[in-house]
Design a protein around this motif. Structure first.
Motif, PDB file in Angstrom:
ATOM      1  N   LYS A  52       0.313   6.073  -1.594  1.00 32.99           N
ATOM      2  CA  LYS A  52       1.611   5.404  -1.570  1.00 32.99           C
ATOM      3  C   LYS A  52       2.592   6.243  -0.748  1.00 32.99           C
ATOM      4  O   LYS A  52       3.356   7.027  -1.291  1.00 32.99           O
ATOM      5  CB  LYS A  52       2.129   5.203  -2.991  1.00 32.99           C
ATOM      6  N   PRO A  53       2.552   6.065   0.578  1.00 24.45           N
ATOM      7  CA  PRO A  53       3.346   6.928   1.461  1.00 24.45           C
ATOM      8  C   PRO A  53       4.837   6.580   1.559  1.00 24.45           C
ATOM      9  O   PRO A  53       5.606   7.339   2.126  1.00 24.45           O
ATOM     10  CB  PRO A  53       2.668   6.734   2.816  1.00 24.45           C
ATOM     11  N   HIS A  54       5.252   5.462   1.009  1.00 28.13           N
ATOM     12  CA  HIS A  54       6.650   5.044   1.127  1.00 28.13           C
ATOM     13  C   HIS A  54       7.380   5.314  -0.187  1.00 28.13           C
ATOM     14  O   HIS A  54       7.103   4.683  -1.201  1.00 28.13           O
ATOM     15  CB  HIS A  54       6.723   3.561   1.501  1.00 28.13           C
ATOM     16  N   ALA A  55       8.331   6.261  -0.144  1.00 32.03           N
ATOM     17  CA  ALA A  55       9.037   6.680  -1.368  1.00 32.03           C
ATOM     18  C   ALA A  55      10.501   6.233  -1.345  1.00 32.03           C
ATOM     19  O   ALA A  55      11.172   6.299  -0.314  1.00 32.03           O
ATOM     20  CB  ALA A  55       8.968   8.193  -1.525  1.00 32.03           C
ATOM     21  N   CYS A  56      10.983   5.821  -2.506  1.00 34.27           N
ATOM     22  CA  CYS A  56      12.384   5.457  -2.668  1.00 34.27           C
ATOM     23  C   CYS A  56      13.213   6.746  -2.702  1.00 34.27           C
ATOM     24  O   CYS A  56      12.910   7.658  -3.475  1.00 34.27           O
ATOM     25  CB  CYS A  56      12.578   4.673  -3.966  1.00 34.27           C
ATOM     26  N   GLU A  57      14.248   6.809  -1.882  1.00 28.24           N
ATOM     27  CA  GLU A  57      15.091   8.001  -1.828  1.00 28.24           C
ATOM     28  C   GLU A  57      16.005   8.124  -3.043  1.00 28.24           C
ATOM     29  O   GLU A  57      16.565   9.180  -3.296  1.00 28.24           O
ATOM     30  CB  GLU A  57      15.928   7.988  -0.544  1.00 28.24           C
ATOM     31  N   ILE A  58      16.128   7.053  -3.809  1.00 28.06           N
ATOM     32  CA  ILE A  58      17.018   7.065  -4.972  1.00 28.06           C
ATOM     33  C   ILE A  58      16.296   7.510  -6.244  1.00 28.06           C
ATOM     34  O   ILE A  58      16.776   8.382  -6.967  1.00 28.06           O
ATOM     35  CB  ILE A  58      17.665   5.677  -5.169  1.00 28.06           C
ATOM     36  N   CYS A  59      15.106   6.932  -6.501  1.00 28.31           N
ATOM     37  CA  CYS A  59      14.408   7.250  -7.754  1.00 28.31           C
ATOM     38  C   CYS A  59      13.028   7.873  -7.557  1.00 28.31           C
ATOM     39  O   CYS A  59      12.325   8.136  -8.530  1.00 28.31           O
ATOM     40  CB  CYS A  59      14.290   5.995  -8.612  1.00 28.31           C
TER      41      CYS A  59
ATOM     42  N   LYS B  93      10.267   6.543  -6.720  1.00 27.07           N
ATOM     43  CA  LYS B  93       9.127   5.663  -6.942  1.00 27.07           C
ATOM     44  C   LYS B  93       8.442   5.431  -5.602  1.00 27.07           C
ATOM     45  O   LYS B  93       9.098   5.306  -4.577  1.00 27.07           O
ATOM     46  CB  LYS B  93       9.589   4.329  -7.544  1.00 27.07           C
ATOM     47  N   THR B  94       7.099   5.408  -5.603  1.00 29.24           N
ATOM     48  CA  THR B  94       6.361   5.287  -4.347  1.00 29.24           C
ATOM     49  C   THR B  94       5.647   3.942  -4.239  1.00 29.24           C
ATOM     50  O   THR B  94       5.291   3.332  -5.251  1.00 29.24           O
ATOM     51  CB  THR B  94       5.339   6.428  -4.208  1.00 29.24           C
TER      52      THR B  94
ATOM     53  N   LYS C 243       5.553  -0.754   3.015  1.00 30.90           N
ATOM     54  CA  LYS C 243       6.966  -0.594   3.346  1.00 30.90           C
ATOM     55  C   LYS C 243       7.790  -1.782   2.823  1.00 30.90           C
ATOM     56  O   LYS C 243       8.916  -1.623   2.359  1.00 30.90           O
ATOM     57  CB  LYS C 243       7.125  -0.460   4.865  1.00 30.90           C
ATOM     58  N   GLY C 244       7.216  -2.964   2.884  1.00 28.14           N
ATOM     59  CA  GLY C 244       7.903  -4.172   2.401  1.00 28.14           C
ATOM     60  C   GLY C 244       8.195  -4.109   0.905  1.00 28.14           C
ATOM     61  O   GLY C 244       9.225  -4.594   0.445  1.00 28.14           O
ATOM     62  N   ASN C 245       7.268  -3.514   0.149  1.00 27.28           N
ATOM     63  CA  ASN C 245       7.477  -3.377  -1.292  1.00 27.28           C
ATOM     64  C   ASN C 245       8.609  -2.399  -1.587  1.00 27.28           C
ATOM     65  O   ASN C 245       9.391  -2.596  -2.514  1.00 27.28           O
ATOM     66  CB  ASN C 245       6.191  -2.925  -1.986  1.00 27.28           C
ATOM     67  N   LEU C 246       8.703  -1.344  -0.788  1.00 21.11           N
ATOM     68  CA  LEU C 246       9.804  -0.392  -0.935  1.00 21.11           C
ATOM     69  C   LEU C 246      11.128  -1.087  -0.629  1.00 21.11           C
ATOM     70  O   LEU C 246      12.100  -0.934  -1.359  1.00 21.11           O
ATOM     71  CB  LEU C 246       9.626   0.813  -0.015  1.00 21.11           C
ATOM     72  N   LYS C 247      11.138  -1.869   0.444  1.00 24.07           N
ATOM     73  CA  LYS C 247      12.358  -2.592   0.835  1.00 24.07           C
ATOM     74  C   LYS C 247      12.816  -3.523  -0.295  1.00 24.07           C
ATOM     75  O   LYS C 247      13.996  -3.577  -0.628  1.00 24.07           O
ATOM     76  CB  LYS C 247      12.085  -3.380   2.116  1.00 24.07           C
ATOM     77  N   ALA C 248      11.885  -4.233  -0.900  1.00 22.09           N
ATOM     78  CA  ALA C 248      12.217  -5.128  -2.014  1.00 22.09           C
ATOM     79  C   ALA C 248      12.709  -4.321  -3.215  1.00 22.09           C
ATOM     80  O   ALA C 248      13.654  -4.713  -3.895  1.00 22.09           O
ATOM     81  CB  ALA C 248      10.998  -5.962  -2.394  1.00 22.09           C
ATOM     82  N   HIS C 249      12.086  -3.178  -3.463  1.00 23.46           N
ATOM     83  CA  HIS C 249      12.479  -2.317  -4.582  1.00 23.46           C
ATOM     84  C   HIS C 249      13.904  -1.813  -4.428  1.00 23.46           C
ATOM     85  O   HIS C 249      14.644  -1.716  -5.411  1.00 23.46           O
ATOM     86  CB  HIS C 249      11.519  -1.128  -4.688  1.00 23.46           C
TER      87      HIS C 249
END
Length: 156
Positions: free
Chosen positions: A19-26, A28-29, A33-39
């Motif tokens: 899971k290379p895409h991490a949320c900078e706020i919490c 969560k990985t 990339k689309g799932n991160l954007k939705a998150h």
């Protein structure tokens, strides 16, 4: 088979659990990339997808699509044990726990366990003394939405 190399690369991550895409706020990985954007919309509280029938808004198109089935009364997801049908796959998955007696969501305060994450979240309010559900008639507040619904019957 994939028509684009990027789609294959993204698909392979589902097998490697990477899971290379991490949320900078919490932190969560996510594998996509689309799932991160939705998150990220969960942090901004943005809900750009609105139901044309009842105006309920959602942060993701997929959630709106699932919600729309509540208006059409479609229930394509049926329990293999008791045949109870659901409009959303996640609701069937949560229901299935009632048959397996699994309770994977435990309260960190009192260790009470629940089969559904939503039930644990509601339970946690009993420890924090928060009462987010208020009666619009008399302003009495409740920690559980089900208790508010019962209370509303007293005004009828």
């Amino acid at each position: 088979m994939f028509s684009q190399k990027g789609n294959l690369k993204s698909h392979v991550l589902t097998h490697t659990k990477e899971k290379p895409h991490a949320c900078e706020i919490c932190n969560k990985t996510f594998s996509k990339k689309g799932n991160l954007k939705a998150h990220l919309l969960t942090h901004t509280k943005q809900k750009p997808y609105a139901c044309e029938v009842c105006n309920k808004a959602f942060s993701q198109q997929a959630h709106l699509n699932g919600h729309l089935m509540t208006h059409t009364k479609q229930k394509p997801y049926a329990c293999e044990v008791c045949n109870k049908a659901f409009s959303q796959k996640g609701n069937l998955k949560a229901h299935s726990m009632t048959h397996t007696k699994q309770k994977p969501y435990a309260c960190e305060v009192c260790n009470k366990a629940f089969s559904q994450q939503g039930h644990l979240k509601s339970h946690l309010l009993t420890h924090t003394k928060q009462k987010p559900y208020a009666c619009e008639v008399c302003n009495k507040a409740f920690s559980q939405q089900s208790n508010l619904k019962k209370h509303l019957m007293t005004h009828k």
